[in-house]
Scaffold this motif. Structure first.
Motif, mmCIF file in Angstrom:
data_model
loop_
_atom_site.group_PDB
_atom_site.id
_atom_site.type_symbol
_atom_site.label_atom_id
_atom_site.label_comp_id
_atom_site.label_asym_id
_atom_site.label_seq_id
_atom_site.Cartn_x
_atom_site.Cartn_y
_atom_site.Cartn_z
ATOM 1 N N TYR A 1 0.824 -1.215 0.000
ATOM 2 C CA TYR A 1 0.000 0.000 0.000
ATOM 3 C C TYR A 1 0.857 1.264 0.000
ATOM 4 O O TYR A 1 0.378 2.340 -0.362
ATOM 5 C CB TYR A 1 -0.953 0.016 1.195
ATOM 6 C CG TYR A 1 -2.094 -0.977 1.076
ATOM 7 C CD1 TYR A 1 -3.020 -0.876 0.049
ATOM 8 C CD2 TYR A 1 -2.222 -2.014 1.987
ATOM 9 C CE1 TYR A 1 -4.067 -1.785 -0.068
ATOM 10 C CE2 TYR A 1 -3.259 -2.928 1.883
ATOM 11 C CZ TYR A 1 -4.177 -2.812 0.854
ATOM 12 O OH TYR A 1 -5.203 -3.707 0.742
ATOM 13 N N SER B 1 0.886 3.085 -3.496
ATOM 14 C CA SER B 1 -0.307 3.691 -4.082
ATOM 15 C C SER B 1 -0.238 5.216 -4.059
ATOM 16 O O SER B 1 -0.049 5.828 -3.006
ATOM 17 C CB SER B 1 -1.565 3.238 -3.338
ATOM 18 O OG SER B 1 -2.701 3.928 -3.842
ATOM 19 N N HIS C 1 3.990 8.314 1.835
ATOM 20 C CA HIS C 1 4.134 7.962 0.413
ATOM 21 C C HIS C 1 5.054 8.963 -0.294
ATOM 22 O O HIS C 1 5.975 8.582 -1.010
ATOM 23 C CB HIS C 1 2.760 7.918 -0.264
ATOM 24 C CG HIS C 1 2.828 7.668 -1.725
ATOM 25 N ND1 HIS C 1 3.085 6.436 -2.264
ATOM 26 C CD2 HIS C 1 2.689 8.511 -2.784
ATOM 27 C CE1 HIS C 1 3.094 6.521 -3.581
ATOM 28 N NE2 HIS C 1 2.861 7.775 -3.917
ATOM 29 N N SER D 1 0.707 -6.918 -4.609
ATOM 30 C CA SER D 1 0.119 -5.672 -5.093
ATOM 31 C C SER D 1 -1.188 -5.929 -5.837
ATOM 32 O O SER D 1 -2.208 -5.295 -5.561
ATOM 33 C CB SER D 1 1.098 -4.942 -6.016
ATOM 34 O OG SER D 1 2.220 -4.495 -5.307
ATOM 35 N N ILE E 1 -3.241 -2.732 -6.154
ATOM 36 C CA ILE E 1 -2.143 -1.814 -6.434
ATOM 37 C C ILE E 1 -1.609 -2.209 -7.818
ATOM 38 O O ILE E 1 -1.022 -3.270 -7.986
ATOM 39 C CB ILE E 1 -1.029 -1.913 -5.359
ATOM 40 C CG1 ILE E 1 -1.611 -1.757 -3.950
ATOM 41 C CG2 ILE E 1 0.078 -0.922 -5.635
ATOM 42 C CD1 ILE E 1 -2.304 -0.434 -3.704
ATOM 43 N N ASN F 1 -2.504 2.940 -10.247
ATOM 44 C CA ASN F 1 -2.363 3.781 -9.053
ATOM 45 C C ASN F 1 -0.985 3.672 -8.404
ATOM 46 O O ASN F 1 -0.828 4.021 -7.239
ATOM 47 C CB ASN F 1 -3.463 3.462 -8.034
ATOM 48 C CG ASN F 1 -3.404 2.032 -7.534
ATOM 49 O OD1 ASN F 1 -2.799 1.174 -8.149
ATOM 50 N ND2 ASN F 1 -4.050 1.776 -6.414
ATOM 51 N N VAL F 2 0.005 3.225 -9.139
ATOM 52 C CA VAL F 2 1.363 3.120 -8.607
ATOM 53 C C VAL F 2 2.165 4.332 -9.059
ATOM 54 O O VAL F 2 2.202 4.657 -10.245
ATOM 55 C CB VAL F 2 2.060 1.826 -9.081
ATOM 56 C CG1 VAL F 2 3.512 1.786 -8.658
ATOM 57 C CG2 VAL F 2 1.324 0.612 -8.521
#
Length: 133
Positions: free
Chosen positions: A50, A53, A66, A87, A92, A107-108
């Motif tokens: 996570y 993301s 992040h 993932s 992910i 969404n990476v």
């Protein structure tokens, strides 16, 4: 006695939020770089994926972990690898996987890459230290 810098890789199993392990890993990463060691890679596994993301949006008064991982990657040339199997199970997805599986979006963040467990195995064989969080 002279200082000999070491190479490190980190294994992060904790989610970006809801657990302290990813934050502790980040603080450890900063400390070892500050001491003159080299952080080669961070492998995110289990709920640690996570961290990759780009859809995490912490409150304005919270630390943006992040973003911090992305900064350490660009400033210190650190590979950020997210386990591809873990993932995908957690939604992910990078651009390649989104196209392959005909998904509407990815969404990476670009600083992260989806990688197999071979990346972790390589780190264990080539770095002086691998530390798990």
């Amino acid at each position: 006695m002279s200082f000999q810098p070491l190479t490190y890789s980190l294994l992060v199993n904790g989610s970006v939020y809801g657990s302290q392990s990813a934050r502790h890993a980040y603080r450890f990463a900063c400390a070892l770089i500050e001491k003159g060691h080299t952080l080669v890679s961070v492998f995110f596994y289990q709920d640690g994926v996570y961290n990759a993301s780009n859809l995490t949006l912490p409150a304005n008064d919270e630390f943006d972990l992040h973003k911090a991982w992305k900064t350490i990657a660009t400033q210190h040339n650190v590979r950020l690898e997210s386990c591809v199997a873990a993932s995908l199970r957690r939604g992910i997805v990078d651009n390649h996987e989104a196209t392959t599986h005909q998904l509407l979006a990815s969404n990476v963040s670009q600083e992260f890459e989806l990688a197999g467990l071979g990346g972790l195995a390589e780190a264990m064989l080539t770095q002086n230290r691998v530390v798990q969080f």
